[in-house]
Motif scaffolding. Structure first.
Motif, PDB file in Angstrom:
ATOM      1  N   UNK A 109     -55.882 -67.066  56.620  1.00 40.55           N
ATOM      2  CA  UNK A 109     -54.786 -66.243  56.107  1.00 40.55           C
ATOM      3  C   UNK A 109     -53.467 -66.850  56.577  1.00 40.55           C
ATOM      4  N   UNK A 110     -52.538 -67.054  55.647  1.00 41.86           N
ATOM      5  CA  UNK A 110     -51.237 -67.617  56.008  1.00 41.86           C
ATOM      6  C   UNK A 110     -50.477 -66.621  56.878  1.00 41.86           C
ATOM      7  N   UNK A 149     -61.066 -58.239  55.429  1.00 45.38           N
ATOM      8  CA  UNK A 149     -60.225 -59.001  56.360  1.00 45.38           C
ATOM      9  C   UNK A 149     -59.338 -58.052  57.172  1.00 45.38           C
ATOM     10  N   UNK A 150     -58.656 -57.130  56.493  1.00 41.78           N
ATOM     11  CA  UNK A 150     -57.806 -56.181  57.219  1.00 41.78           C
ATOM     12  C   UNK A 150     -58.594 -54.981  57.751  1.00 41.78           C
ATOM     13  N   UNK A 151     -59.732 -54.683  57.163  1.00 42.60           N
ATOM     14  CA  UNK A 151     -60.572 -53.602  57.680  1.00 42.60           C
ATOM     15  C   UNK A 151     -60.116 -52.209  57.307  1.00 42.60           C
ATOM     16  N   UNK A 152     -59.283 -52.091  56.259  1.00 41.43           N
ATOM     17  CA  UNK A 152     -58.847 -50.768  55.825  1.00 41.43           C
ATOM     18  C   UNK A 152     -59.958 -50.091  55.023  1.00 41.43           C
ATOM     19  N   UNK A 174     -56.241 -64.169  65.775  1.00 43.51           N
ATOM     20  CA  UNK A 174     -57.458 -64.982  65.738  1.00 43.51           C
ATOM     21  C   UNK A 174     -58.228 -64.765  64.428  1.00 43.51           C
ATOM     22  N   UNK A 175     -58.233 -63.538  63.950  1.00 40.93           N
ATOM     23  CA  UNK A 175     -58.950 -63.232  62.708  1.00 40.93           C
ATOM     24  C   UNK A 175     -58.322 -63.957  61.517  1.00 40.93           C
ATOM     25  N   UNK A 180     -52.810 -55.958  72.008  1.00 35.41           N
ATOM     26  CA  UNK A 180     -54.133 -56.583  71.976  1.00 35.41           C
ATOM     27  C   UNK A 180     -54.660 -56.652  70.543  1.00 35.41           C
ATOM     28  N   UNK A 181     -54.354 -55.643  69.741  1.00 35.76           N
ATOM     29  CA  UNK A 181     -54.780 -55.659  68.336  1.00 35.76           C
ATOM     30  C   UNK A 181     -54.065 -56.768  67.570  1.00 35.76           C
ATOM     31  N   UNK A 182     -52.799 -57.007  67.894  1.00 38.34           N
ATOM     32  CA  UNK A 182     -52.066 -58.117  67.268  1.00 38.34           C
ATOM     33  C   UNK A 182     -52.752 -59.441  67.605  1.00 38.34           C
TER      34      UNK A 182
END
Length: 324
Positions: free
Chosen positions: A103-104, A27-30, A96-97, A89-91
């Motif tokens: 995700x709350x 989800x976070x892509x780390x 949307x993700x 833009x990343x925010x």
């Protein structure tokens, strides 16, 4: 010369390492840069998520405690860890993700001059994403280029650490007179209306800021979804030894020098109940794994290798990290 040079890492508690891995990588892509165990209790996982190269100042870590209870929130605790992204833009991308993955989260809102989304993971760990669009100070890391999150939107490191304390004056003295921070300002949170004091060390910027809230509620009772400690960066082992001597001269209780293999550390619990670690930039996570294979197998420091078979019987296999 004793100097703090920004955030190093932040360590939390999870009840479920497998679900934790899915949340932070899918989800976070780390990047999972180290799959290891708690060196003080090797029966439990210790997972490290970071940028593409495991740079200092970019990693969130979690201890898995399967029988841990819930967190009862309160004061004298670490109440939010922020993660940096490159742009506004990343925010918007993550807004949307988070909707897609249920995700709350809050709406995107400007907090202390940065477009921000506040959110919680599946266990109630309090987090935020902050835009570096206007950042000046500690440099960010590099997003993982094999993440399922597009690299232009990827997480680049740790942002402000927020702490609630009852004795805000005493804690401010600790930050300024012991750790060398400067109080810079205060601001009103646009959603909660809390007054938040801000502190910076040498370099300043998103990856250096500490935030302090005066909270007179009962102390937090930690459990799943709570933070265990924060870690602040020092340059190298020689400088860390200067901190060890300084803390000893001040007669402040501490762990003394600790070798964590991937970095060297010193732990101090303040009178306000906050556990603060000082950690060196090196040697780094590639000390015992190739950079292109970080986190793919169980990594143990040398002193635990003789217990590998026992350790592997204690921990459950984790799902394979999804990647491009």
């Amino acid at each position: 010369m004793r100097k703090i040079i920004g955030q190093h890492h932040a360590s939390g508690i999870t009840k479920d390492a497998a679900a934790n891995l899915v949340f932070y990588t899918e989800i976070l892509g780390m990047r999972l840069v180290k799959k290891t165990v708690n060196q003080d209790d090797p029966s439990m996982y210790h997972l490290f998520y970071a940028d593409g190269t495991g740079s200092p100042g970019t990693d969130m870590t979690f201890f898995e405690i399967p029988n841990v209870g819930q967190t009862y929130r309160g004061t004298n605790s670490i109440t939010q860890i922020a993660l940096r992204v490159k742009s506004d833009e990343a925010i918007r991308y993550f807004e949307q993700r988070f909707e897609q993955f249920n995700v709350q989260h809050s709406d995107a809102v400007e907090i202390n001059g940065r477009l921000t989304i506040e959110f919680e993971d599946f266990e109630g760990q309090r987090l935020a994403l902050v835009s570096d669009a206007n950042n000046h100070g500690v440099a960010s890391g590099t997003p993982w280029d094999k993440s399922i999150v597009p690299v232009e939107f990827g997480i680049t490191g740790l942002g402000p650490f927020k702490m609630d304390v009852e004795d805000v004056e005493g804690f401010s003295v600790v930050l300024t007179e012991i750790f060398g921070y400067t109080q810079t300002s205060s601001f009103t949170h646009p959603i909660t209306a809390q007054t938040i004091m801000t502190f910076r060390s040498d370099l300043g910027g998103t990856g250096d800021e500490l935030q302090v809230v005066h909270n007179t509620n009962a102390p937090e009772r930690p459990g799943k979804g709570s933070m265990h400690h924060i870690a602040l960066r020092v340059k190298d082992e020689a400088e860390l030894q200067e901190w060890v001597e300084f803390i000893k001269e001040k007669r402040i209780p501490s762990s003394g020098f600790v070798d964590r293999h991937f970095f060297k550390s010193l732990y101090i619990r303040t009178r306000q109940g906050i556990l603060i670690e000082l950690a060196t930039d090196g040697p780094g996570f590639a000390i015992n794994e190739p950079m292109d294979a970080l986190g793919e197998t169980l990594s143990l420091p040398p002193f635990l290798e003789e217990k590998r078979e026992w350790i592997e019987r204690q921990i459950k296999p984790l799902p394979k990290v999804k990647r491009l």
